[in-house]
Design an enzyme around this catalytic site. Structure first.
Site, mmCIF file in Angstrom:
data_model
loop_
_atom_site.group_PDB
_atom_site.id
_atom_site.type_symbol
_atom_site.label_atom_id
_atom_site.label_comp_id
_atom_site.label_asym_id
_atom_site.label_seq_id
_atom_site.Cartn_x
_atom_site.Cartn_y
_atom_site.Cartn_z
ATOM 1 N N GLU A 164 -9.304 0.239 -1.291
ATOM 2 C CA GLU A 164 -10.374 -0.362 -1.715
ATOM 3 C C GLU A 164 -11.434 0.237 -2.604
ATOM 4 O OE1 GLU A 164 -10.920 -3.307 2.176
ATOM 5 O OE2 GLU A 164 -11.394 -1.641 2.615
ATOM 6 N N THR B 65 0.865 -1.211 0.034
ATOM 7 C CA THR B 65 0.192 -0.118 -0.082
ATOM 8 C C THR B 65 0.833 1.396 0.127
ATOM 9 O OG1 THR B 65 -0.106 -0.500 2.256
ATOM 10 C CG2 THR B 65 -1.888 -0.981 0.957
ATOM 11 N N ARG C 279 -7.253 13.676 2.244
ATOM 12 C CA ARG C 279 -6.040 14.201 1.749
ATOM 13 C C ARG C 279 -5.149 13.064 1.147
ATOM 14 N NH1 ARG C 279 -2.589 18.081 3.864
ATOM 15 N NH2 ARG C 279 -3.867 18.495 5.589
ATOM 16 N N LYS D 104 1.924 9.140 -5.991
ATOM 17 C CA LYS D 104 2.234 7.989 -6.836
ATOM 18 C C LYS D 104 1.631 6.620 -6.432
ATOM 19 C CE LYS D 104 6.257 8.034 -8.812
ATOM 20 N NZ LYS D 104 7.900 7.629 -8.822
ATOM 21 N N LEU E 102 -1.808 11.383 0.318
ATOM 22 C CA LEU E 102 -0.578 11.426 1.120
ATOM 23 C C LEU E 102 0.493 11.103 0.294
ATOM 24 C CD1 LEU E 102 -1.890 8.962 4.120
ATOM 25 C CD2 LEU E 102 -1.796 11.698 4.232
ATOM 26 N N ASN E 103 0.479 10.515 -0.883
ATOM 27 C CA ASN E 103 1.661 10.232 -1.541
ATOM 28 C C ASN E 103 0.771 10.054 -3.022
ATOM 29 O OD1 ASN E 103 3.326 8.702 -3.722
ATOM 30 N ND2 ASN E 103 4.871 8.330 -1.976
ATOM 31 N N LYS F 261 -8.601 9.654 4.194
ATOM 32 C CA LYS F 261 -9.433 8.476 4.591
ATOM 33 C C LYS F 261 -8.604 7.385 3.797
ATOM 34 C CE LYS F 261 -13.025 10.933 2.636
ATOM 35 N NZ LYS F 261 -14.502 11.593 2.665
#
Lengths: 328, 168, 728
Positions: C690, C471, C613, C618, C615-616, C686
């Site tokens: 999935e 992940t 948000r 990519k 976070l990354n 969040k």
């Protein structure tokens, strides 16, 4: 995998000697045999490694055809310049099967001997007359989506899973076999695989100690050559239905129609009457239906695989329509 | 005939038990665990290695069948200090998630680019003859023997295209 | 020092956007990437352990009954065989996610075909594998175990909603839809098979295993063995995919631990691929009735969703099919009910996106039927029915970006909102068409702890037993810490997957990033307070970037040779009860359907998602791509097949259970819709693991209808299903 003794055969005589023993087997690419040995579906006591006995050449025959070594890999065969130019249906069939990694290892002889993918055959804790004669057929009344609609028996409804042999059947190729006694015999590929009948454990006509040495193709047959494979993934899946077709048209009528079918039976299906029904006829839906009627005359579904009957008919329409267009 | 096998340029003796697959030989006997076991039946491609320049599933071949062969595993393609172009591109394009299928993908892609350079056709090739191109569809078909359950295919294709175009 | 933060209110301060490092959200390449691409990242079975014996599980060949005898002696006489373990503590099912206690034990009692009943241990893998096949087992079989979910009485699960009068609304509706969809079972099919190496040092047990939630797994294992948690150490630094299948401890972990103790030497147990299929988790098949009532304009007046799923007797888990149906659309008259059929197939449990993975494809298929009946654009139908607040609970949404996703997605895809009619475009043998669907996935967040140490050398260390199952946890935690402490992510060492570290949230239910990320945030905030005091400013005024304060003072100088360590302990409080929180999105697909053979290929697909948000950029995009890829599997290829007589899983390998291959997946587009969800977590994020597969299959199904006129109610849409529904 049970313990076994392993011997490298240097010449074909070594291999013949070892495999004359009922509990011995020859191993070439191993992609199917080792898969089944891990599952203990195959339990040879002796393995003869035949990878270094030769028989891997692809060369011209005296009558202008092509001899393909049994130990040539599927890849070597599909990428051979003459196969690509003169027998595209064969190249296409091979390329539609398995994956590049498997085709790089799998041999032509091994591919002809590939065993069924029936779920009950590969699970040794389920009944299967092919694996354990007399134990019953798990697929009948079980999960039979992949199974045969032509030529099955109440002993076995498995299918032959390969693609290459379907093209070879359309090409009317010959299988060359070194016999246990040291002589050679030739069997048309159309007669190489067996129907299950009352001997479902028999996939093909090979006897103990016999080894396939080569497959020969006739002189280039020309025509429009198509291999059409219908499957559940766009790659890397066995055929639900496949059709190898070599078609020629003259004056708007079929003048040649050599067809063979995969995914429908215990062997690549070939019926001479189909060509007879097509030759001299125009490429119309009625003509295609007539051919499909002959193909599916004795078809019988087992519930889950009922769809293969209309699917075969529809795929035949697609192939003939496409081939007629290309050939015109 | 020799009774040794070359793995990434180093000679090793073959195992005693003929049942040992080439995959288990490199993982267990040699500790080269970069080659992965995903299914042990030639159905996932995680065990892909390059033998004499050709990519195969190392799970479906016995180690003893490879005397005299030259095998390249992922460890032979590059290291964290000196990764290969494909290894770098997989990182840059995020061509993996869990990373388990990744060494197999990269070994496979390395050999696959050579197959295209050799003009070997695939099921996706319009024509069986002539020059083969590195199109998205060609890469997708030729890489279909390497499953990725995380679903990184789109990025895997991008990484391979990147390297193919750089070297073209 | 532990800093505890319980979140009762939305985090409106939005501290992260005010930080100066500017690394959070950026598409930083995975920090462990080079280890993975060079094959140097070790997975569970790959740790070199001196003198390790090899174990192979033996599984049942009957469906229900008792083991009354094992011919151990014959197997013990085989070469290399060391032991046959049939200890009553062996587990016979995997633990469900967050179980926190041992799953069912006692291998003598059999409740499904393929259940583990013993472990054979030998010197080598080849010896153990052969010996396991040779173990003769005597059974007392209990005939007649039900294996068909259609053939048994069902139990109603708690949580049924009856609001207003749906039957009346359906009768009065200007337009109504009453359709039944079916979905087949799915397998996680993570590429790394379940594996464990167990080793004892006196009473201390260390297990290298492939697990998603060590924080729960440690209790499950300790409970199964009857030992103290303090005596157990679990290590899962790299996990080769989970997708729910490694949420709880599985059978090989306990078996390896027992065998290692008995033999007083390390034991490795790796499941075969067939065993992973047959004795881990299946996603239940479902039968779902959807009833939609709408007025003249397409505004929903009634909403009904009734689902039947299955599981083994005694299992609490029931595929939560209706999870997002409770709040996604309006409709004042509502009826939602989930029922479970008790059958003797293998354990049903979590497979990526339990619930919405199959619930949304059915709901969104029904919505497409309704759009056609009303005669409006399917995007418009969704937009009309986005509720102001949770239509059942009356709670406000924490944040809901469904409308933005629908609009932005439609635009990016080039969606044609004109009148829709099937079979309008043909390309050779292929019908070509488009379809769309909404995405929704309930948001979960959980308690988590992480320790952050700002080291005197100006680098940071993050430690938690949280896992990275692909992940991107290693990278996003480094980004959060880096953002807060003014460091490049490569200056932050993240150590995961070891129960010696503080308890994280575990990876599951898409909650890992938001939960454990928040624990890191809490710890970093406390470290900032310490630093601010040293500088002599308020924490909120402390600006850090590139290892320095805004005044140019380096962290190294500020630390003066000391480390600052804080353990962040995040706990969701009232926010959990005060809001309905979910990720939302929209899928758009173009497919082609072969008019002869019914084969379907996806030409292109786009997903637009709002999940708080990012976070990354990519790794978040990769999660979305993965979800869309799974959508293709749900729509077209994946189906577990069970024998109708003994209930065994028939297609138990990767050749016959069709996960999508590379060629099944076209170029995909992902649109991440800007969102800060303050009530979702302190870091306003969040989950995204999935959401990407929650509805995507319906976009494909709806496109199949638009392309070919085949309206199909049975997933997956393999050629046989397509042909059956295709008009002539």
């Amino acid at each position: 995998m049970r313990p076994f003794s392993y011997t490298k055969a240097r010449v074909i005589e070594d291999a013949r000697q070892i495999t004359a023993d009922e509990s011995a087997m020859a191993i070439a690419g191993g992609t199917n045999l080792l898969d089944l040995m891990k599952l203990q579906v195959e339990t040879p006591h002796k393995l003869a490694d035949i990878n270094r006995i030769g028989f891997d050449e692809i060369k011209k025959t005296a009558d202008g055809g092509l001899s393909i070594g049994a130990l040539a890999t599927n890849t070597a065969t599909a990428v051979h310049p003459r196969v690509r130019s003169d027998y595209p249906v064969l190249a296409r069939a091979i390329l539609s099967g398995a994956t590049q990694q498997l085709r790089n290892k799998a041999t032509n002889g091994g591919n002809l001997c590939q065993r069924t993918r029936c779920f009950y055959f590969t699970n040794i804790d389920q009944p299967c007359n092919k694996r354990e004669p007399g134990s019953g057929c798990g697929a009948i009344d079980g999960i039979a989506k992949l199974h045969a609609v032509l030529g099955a028996s109440d002993q076995c409804i498995a299918t032959y899973p390969g693609d290459m042999a379907v093209a070879l059947s359309a090409l009317d190729a010959q299988v060359h076999i070194a016999t246990a006694g040291g002589s050679e015999r030739t069997v048309p590929v159309r007669d190489f695989h067996c129907l299950p009948g009352d001997t479902p454990w028999r996939d093909n006509v090979l006897e103990d100690g016999e080894i396939i040495t080569a497959i020969t193709l006739p002189a280039p047959v020309g025509g429009t050559q198509i291999y059409r494979k219908v499957r559940e993934r766009s790659s890397y899946a066995f055929a639900l239905v496949s059709i190898a077709a070599i078609v020629e048209m003259k004056d708007g009528l079929f003048s040649r129609a050599d067809l063979a079918f995969g995914g429908l039976a215990h062997k690549p299906w070939h019926d001479l009457r189909i060509a007879e029904a097509l030759i001299g006829q125009p490429p119309t839906a009625q003509t295609f239906d007539k051919a499909a009627d002959i193909l599916l005359e004795i078809a019988r579904g087992y519930g889950e695989n009922d769809f293969k009957i209309p699917l075969a008919r529809r795929t035949l329409h697609a192939v003939l329509e496409h081939a007629a267009e290309e050939a015109a | 005939m020799s009774d040794t096998i070359s793995i990434n340029g180093t000679q090793h003796s073959l195992p005693d038990d003929p049942r040992r697959s080439l995959l288990d030989f490199v993982r267990q006997d040699l500790g080269l665990t970069g080659t992965k076991k995903g299914c042990d039946h030639g159905q996932c491609g995680a065990c892909t290695v390059i033998v004499n320049g050709i990519r195969i599933n190392s799970c479906l071949t016995l180690a003893v069948m490879h005397d005299g062969d030259e095998v390249t595993t992922i460890e032979g393609l590059g290291t964290p200090e000196a990764p290969s172009e494909l290894q770098k591109a997989f990182v840059a394009h995020d061509g993996f998630q869990c990373g388990y299928c990744t060494p197999g993908q990269i070994c496979s892609a390395t050999a696959m680019l050579q197959e295209i350079a050799n003009n070997w056709p695939s099921d996706a090739s319009e024509s069986l003859e002539g020059e083969m191109n590195v199109t998205g569809e060609e890469i997708r078909e030729r890489m279909s023997g390497n499953l990725c359950r995380c679903g990184a295919y789109a990025n895997i294709v991008a990484a391979i295209r990147d390297v193919a175009e750089e070297s073209a | 020092m532990t800093v505890h933060f319980k979140q009762d209110k939305p985090e409106q301060s939005n501290r992260l956007d005010g930080m100066k490092q500017g690394v959070l959200g950026k598409g930083v390449s995975r920090l462990e990437g080079l280890a993975k691409v060079t094959g140097t990242a070790p997975y569970a079975a790959e740790y070199p352990v001196e003198g390790c014996a090899e174990g192979v599980l033996v599984t049942s060949t009957i469906t229900r009954g008792e083991v009354v005898g094992l011919d151990k002696d014959a197997v013990l006489a085989m070469p290399g065989v060391l032991a046959v373990i049939d200890d009553s503590r062996l587990t016979t099912r995997p633990a469900q996610g967050t179980a926190n206690e041992a799953p069912k034990q006692g291998p003598k009692t059999i409740s499904y075909w393929g259940q583990p009943i013993a472990l054979v241990v030998a010197e080598t893998f080849e010896q153990a594998r052969d010996a396991a096949k040779h173990l003769t087992v005597k059974y007392r079989e209990e005939e007649g175990a039900p294996v068909d979910p259609q053939a048994v009485e069902t139990e109603e699960k708690d949580g049924t909603v009856r609001q207003g009068d749906l039957a009346h609304a359906m009768a009065e509706a200007a337009h109504s839809v009453d359709v039944t969809f079916t979905t087949r079972g799915h397998a996680s099919a993570a590429m790394e098979p379940h594996a464990a190496i167990a080793e004892w040092d006196g009473d201390k047990l260390t297990v290298h295993a492939s697990l998603q939630m060590l924080n729960y797994n440690i209790s499950e294992l300790a409970d199964a063995l009857g030992v103290e948690e303090d005596d157990v150490r679990l290590i899962s630094r790299f996990v080769g995919g989970g997708f729910g299948s490694k949420l709880g401890i599985s059978e090989e972990v306990v078996a390896a631990a027992i065998a290692a103790k008995d033999l007083a030497r390390p034991v490795r147990v790796v499941m075969s691929r067939q065993q992973v299929f047959q004795c881990i988790m299946r996603r239940s098949e479902t039968t779902q009735r959807l009833r939609l009532a709408a007025d003249e304009d397409g505004k929903l007046t009634g909403f009904g969703h009734h689902a039947v799923v299955s599981n083994l007797p005694g299992e609490v888990f029931a595929e939560p099919v209706l999870q997002s149906s409770h709040f996604l659309y309006s409709g004042e008259n509502r009826e939602l009910m989930l029922e479970v059929a008790r059958i003797h197939r293998m354990t049903a449990g979590s497979v990526r996106a339990p619930g919405e993975a199959v619930g949304m494809p059915a709901l969104e298929g029904a919505m497409d039927v309704l759009a056609e009946k009303v005669g409006i654009d399917p995007v418009e139908l969704r937009l009309k029915n986005i509720p102001e607040q949770d239509p059942e609970e009356g709670l406000p949404f924490s944040s809901n970006k469904l409308a933005e996703c629908l609009k932005q997605g439609a635009e990016a895809f080039g969606w044609d909102s004109g009148p829709r009619k099937p079979r309008q475009h043909q390309d050779g043998e292929w019908w070509v068409g488009t379809g769309m669907a909404s995405a929704a996935r309930a948001h979960s967040i959980s308690e988590a702890r992480a320790k952050v140490t700002l080291k005197s050398d100006g680098t940071a260390l993050v430690e938690t037993d949280m896992t990275d199952i692909g992940t991107g946890t290693y990278t996003i935690l480094a980004q959060i810490a880096g953002e807060m402490l003014g460091l490049e992510p490569n200056k932050v060492l993240v150590e995961l997957g070891d129960t010696r570290h503080p308890r994280g949230s575990g990876s599951g239910g898409s909650w890992g990033a938001a939960s454990t990320g928040s624990a890191v945030y809490v710890a970093c905030k406390a470290i900032r307070e310490d630093l601010a005091a040293r500088v002599g400013v308020e924490e909120t005024a402390l600006e850090l970037s590139q290892g320095k304060t805004s005044a140019g003072k380096s962290l190294i100088d500020l630390l003066g040779g000391e480390d600052i360590a804080r353990e962040g302990h995040y706990e969701p409080g009232d926010i959990k009860d005060d809001y309905t929180a979910a990720g939302f999105g929209a899928f758009f697909a173009q497919v082609r359907v072969n008019r002869y053979t019914g084969e379907t290929r996806v030409d292109r697909m786009l997903g637009a998602f709002g999940f708080g948000r990012v976070l990354n950029h990519k790794t978040a995009r990769s999660q979305c791509l993965g979800g869309i890829t799974w959508s293709i599997g749900v729509a077209l290829t994946e189906a577990l097949e069970f024998d109708p007589r003994d209930g065994h899983l028939v297609n138990c390998d990767l050749a016959e259970y069709h996960v999508p291959v590379n060629r099944d997946v076209p170029e995909l587009d992902v649109l991440m819709v800007e969102e800060r969800d303050a009530a979702a977590s302190p870091i306003q994020a969040k989950g995204i693991g999935e959401l990407g597969m929650c509805g995507g299959a319906a976009a494909i199904a709806n496109a199949i209808y638009n392309a070919s006129g085949a309206r199909i109610f049975d997933y997956p849409m393999t050629p046989d299903h397509v042909l059956k529904a295709m008009p002539d």
